[in-house]
Design a protein around this motif. Structure first.
Motif, short mmCIF file in Angstrom:
data_model
loop_
_atom_site.label_atom_id
_atom_site.label_comp_id
_atom_site.label_asym_id
_atom_site.label_seq_id
_atom_site.Cartn_x
_atom_site.Cartn_y
_atom_site.Cartn_z
N GLU A 119 0.79 -2.08 -0.27
CA GLU A 119 0.15 -0.47 -0.31
C GLU A 119 0.70 0.87 0.27
O GLU A 119 0.78 2.37 -0.77
CB GLU A 119 -1.29 0.02 1.13
CG GLU A 119 -2.06 -1.02 0.91
CD GLU A 119 -2.60 -0.73 0.02
OE1 GLU A 119 -3.19 -0.25 -0.37
OE2 GLU A 119 -3.65 -1.80 -0.18
N GLU A 123 0.47 3.88 -3.08
CA GLU A 123 -0.46 5.60 -2.51
C GLU A 123 0.61 6.14 -1.85
O GLU A 123 1.33 6.49 -1.28
CB GLU A 123 -1.58 5.09 -1.99
CG GLU A 123 -2.59 4.48 -2.56
CD GLU A 123 -3.87 3.99 -1.87
OE1 GLU A 123 -3.90 4.73 -0.53
OE2 GLU A 123 -4.95 3.91 -2.63
N LYS A 138 -3.24 0.28 -9.33
CA LYS A 138 -3.34 -0.94 -8.55
C LYS A 138 -4.09 -1.66 -8.79
O LYS A 138 -4.22 -2.98 -8.78
CB LYS A 138 -3.40 -0.94 -7.00
CG LYS A 138 -3.43 -1.97 -5.89
CD LYS A 138 -3.28 -1.95 -4.91
CE LYS A 138 -4.07 -2.24 -3.65
NZ LYS A 138 -3.75 -2.37 -2.25
#
Length: 161
Positions: A119, A123, A138
């Motif tokens: 993650e 991001e 993603k």
């Protein structure tokens, strides 16, 4: 048939993966700098299951972060020569990552070496906005993986008939 020999042989399989990674580095320069010189020396893998598993865990982490999701692979089972289909998916994803010029490879390697997760790579927070790290989101990677898995399951079902 040839792949089944590699995937079921405890002696050949970890070396086979190591050779694929080495050849990929030579041809694409990816993931140059990710593995240490000791990790790239295949003679260090001969007698140590722990070294093989550690190397594979590091490799799996790189591929997972690059693709934006965790693949269903287990380093212990790979070393044991089990789950060749899952291992093949891992190697295909690695090959695609090595050829994908949309991903910032240096950033990816640095990110993984710092032990950060999926993650955090995909991001980045800029103020109150979230931006995607690469031009391919993603979700696009996840959809591709789902389609490949479904295609492989279909092929396996066909071979059962």
């Amino acid at each position: 048939i040839i792949l089944n020999i590699f995937f079921t042989s405890n002696f050949l399989f970890p070396r086979f993966i190591h050779d694929i990674i080495s050849a990929t580095i030579k041809s694409t320069d990816f993931p140059n700098g990710y593995f240490t010189p000791d990790e790239m020396d295949s003679s260090n893998f001969k007698d140590s299951k722990t070294v093989k598993i550690s190397f594979l865990n590091k490799f799996i982490h790189l591929v997972n972060v690059a693709n934006g999701f965790a693949l269903d692979v287990n380093s212990t089972k790979i070393v044991a020569g089990l789950e060749p289909l899952h291992t093949n998916i891992l190697l295909v994803k690695f090959g695609r990552t090595a050829q994908d010029n949309k991903i910032d490879r240096e950033s990816l390697i640095r990110h993984c070496l710092n032990g950060l997760g999926i993650e955090e790579f995909w991001e980045k927070k800029v103020g109150s906005k979230t931006i995607v790290n690469a031009s391919v989101s993603k979700n696009d990677h996840e959809a591709t993986a789902e389609n490949e898995t479904n295609h492989e399951v279909d092929q396996n079902s066909e071979s059962d008939h």
